[in-house]
Design a protein around this motif. Sequence first.
Motif, mmCIF file in Angstrom:
data_model
loop_
_atom_site.group_PDB
_atom_site.id
_atom_site.type_symbol
_atom_site.label_atom_id
_atom_site.label_comp_id
_atom_site.label_asym_id
_atom_site.label_seq_id
_atom_site.Cartn_x
_atom_site.Cartn_y
_atom_site.Cartn_z
ATOM 1 N N THR A 134 -8.260 -3.014 3.393
ATOM 2 C CA THR A 134 -8.897 -2.271 4.492
ATOM 3 C C THR A 134 -8.040 -2.298 5.750
ATOM 4 O O THR A 134 -7.862 -1.274 6.433
ATOM 5 C CB THR A 134 -10.275 -2.878 4.783
ATOM 6 N N LEU A 135 -7.470 -3.483 6.071
ATOM 7 C CA LEU A 135 -6.657 -3.616 7.278
ATOM 8 C C LEU A 135 -5.416 -2.729 7.214
ATOM 9 O O LEU A 135 -5.125 -1.969 8.159
ATOM 10 C CB LEU A 135 -6.259 -5.088 7.455
ATOM 11 N N PHE A 136 -4.682 -2.813 6.086
ATOM 12 C CA PHE A 136 -3.471 -2.004 5.972
ATOM 13 C C PHE A 136 -3.794 -0.520 5.845
ATOM 14 O O PHE A 136 -2.998 0.334 6.266
ATOM 15 C CB PHE A 136 -2.643 -2.466 4.780
ATOM 16 N N GLY A 137 -4.948 -0.197 5.244
ATOM 17 C CA GLY A 137 -5.336 1.212 5.218
ATOM 18 C C GLY A 137 -5.567 1.749 6.622
ATOM 19 O O GLY A 137 -5.132 2.862 6.954
ATOM 20 N N ARG A 138 -6.225 0.951 7.460
ATOM 21 C CA ARG A 138 -6.426 1.377 8.854
ATOM 22 C C ARG A 138 -5.105 1.468 9.598
ATOM 23 O O ARG A 138 -4.876 2.414 10.376
ATOM 24 C CB ARG A 138 -7.352 0.395 9.552
ATOM 25 N N LEU A 139 -4.209 0.472 9.357
ATOM 26 C CA LEU A 139 -2.893 0.530 10.012
ATOM 27 C C LEU A 139 -2.107 1.756 9.575
ATOM 28 O O LEU A 139 -1.460 2.418 10.395
ATOM 29 C CB LEU A 139 -2.106 -0.754 9.696
ATOM 30 N N ASN A 140 -2.132 2.052 8.271
ATOM 31 C CA ASN A 140 -1.416 3.241 7.786
ATOM 32 C C ASN A 140 -1.976 4.524 8.408
ATOM 33 O O ASN A 140 -1.227 5.417 8.809
ATOM 34 C CB ASN A 140 -1.500 3.314 6.260
ATOM 35 N N LYS A 141 -3.304 4.568 8.474
ATOM 36 C CA LYS A 141 -3.917 5.763 9.065
ATOM 37 C C LYS A 141 -3.578 5.872 10.548
ATOM 38 O O LYS A 141 -3.263 6.967 11.067
ATOM 39 C CB LYS A 141 -5.438 5.689 8.867
ATOM 40 N N ASP A 186 -12.032 -15.668 -3.728
ATOM 41 C CA ASP A 186 -11.224 -15.651 -2.504
ATOM 42 C C ASP A 186 -10.156 -14.565 -2.556
ATOM 43 O O ASP A 186 -9.896 -13.880 -1.557
ATOM 44 C CB ASP A 186 -10.566 -17.020 -2.301
ATOM 45 N N TYR A 187 -9.538 -14.408 -3.744
ATOM 46 C CA TYR A 187 -8.502 -13.380 -3.876
ATOM 47 C C TYR A 187 -9.076 -11.983 -3.670
ATOM 48 O O TYR A 187 -8.496 -11.166 -2.932
ATOM 49 C CB TYR A 187 -7.850 -13.486 -5.257
ATOM 50 N N HIS A 188 -10.210 -11.702 -4.319
ATOM 51 C CA HIS A 188 -10.811 -10.375 -4.157
ATOM 52 C C HIS A 188 -11.246 -10.153 -2.708
ATOM 53 O O HIS A 188 -11.067 -9.047 -2.164
ATOM 54 C CB HIS A 188 -12.009 -10.231 -5.103
ATOM 55 N N MET A 189 -11.770 -11.187 -2.069
ATOM 56 C CA MET A 189 -12.197 -11.034 -0.682
ATOM 57 C C MET A 189 -10.999 -10.783 0.233
ATOM 58 O O MET A 189 -11.017 -9.868 1.067
ATOM 59 C CB MET A 189 -12.945 -12.309 -0.249
ATOM 60 N N ILE A 190 -9.926 -11.601 0.048
ATOM 61 C CA ILE A 190 -8.731 -11.414 0.888
ATOM 62 C C ILE A 190 -8.056 -10.086 0.581
ATOM 63 O O ILE A 190 -7.580 -9.377 1.488
ATOM 64 C CB ILE A 190 -7.760 -12.597 0.677
#
Length: 304
Positions: free
Chosen positions: A110-117, A100-104
């Motif tokens: 991925t989410l924060f990478g997209r937000l940063n970009k 669960d930790y690796h999945m979250i």
Amino acid sequence: MAYIDCVVDTKPMAREIATVSNNVNKTTGAVIGMKAAVIKAESDAADLVCDNVNKGFYTLIHSQISQKIAKLKSEVDSHLLKLNQLNKQLSAIRNRMEKDYHMISERYTTLFGRLNKNLENRIYEIDKPTITFAVKEMNAISNRGKLLTAIAPVSQTESITTSQRIIASNMKYSGLQVIESMNRFLGGLKEQKELSEHILLTGDVDKDKSTIMIPVVIVESNYDKYDNKCLNIETNRSGLSKNVQDNIKNSINTSSLNWQEQEEINNELKSEFHKYLSASNASERVKKMTEKLFISNNFKTSKI
């Protein structure tokens, strides 16, 4: 009275008595033999009883120990099985939590990478000319020595003279700043020296002409339930000889300490107490109780 002289033969009576004596001796031997046989029989019976009692006792103890061993072994085996089952359950929970930790983590990375970009693109679009200049043009200007081909430097005499004047002016300005910094440093050093000479005493101190104030810490405490008090005196160890320290302690010990209650706590003491209390890692309940005890405590000061 008539006297009759006669001879009586005692041999038959002696023979009978001898026969009786022989029978008594035989009876005595028989009694002795019977007594020995009875004693031996009693001894054998006692040994047999003791052996049976010891055997029964050891058998009972062995049976009880065997029962306890079997009971404890069954309990240990049941606890071992339970621990193994708990180990398997904890391992399964750990593996599930790791997944669960690796999945979250992967999801939020991925989410924060997209937000940063996305934010980077938005900020770039808000002030595109400035960012273009800072990112692209400045790199090109900084690396122009590497990007341009080697050419021979050619300059006019007027530009060389102006450049030399600019460099000289910059050097003079830097030298002026250095001189001003040295001036401030030397001025502060002089003021500090004058202040130290004004505060510090020079030469030997005459006791009849001057008075020296020396801080002394006096701690009076109760070290048992019978209200027996202990007085500790601490003085400044630097600048004072051992003899002077002993004289100060003896003078305080011979004086009477008149403890007087204070109406309110000193503000500096309150400030120091709250500073240490706020820096403590104790729980909030302990801090509140400590502050309550501090406020409700009655302070006393001594005037010698």
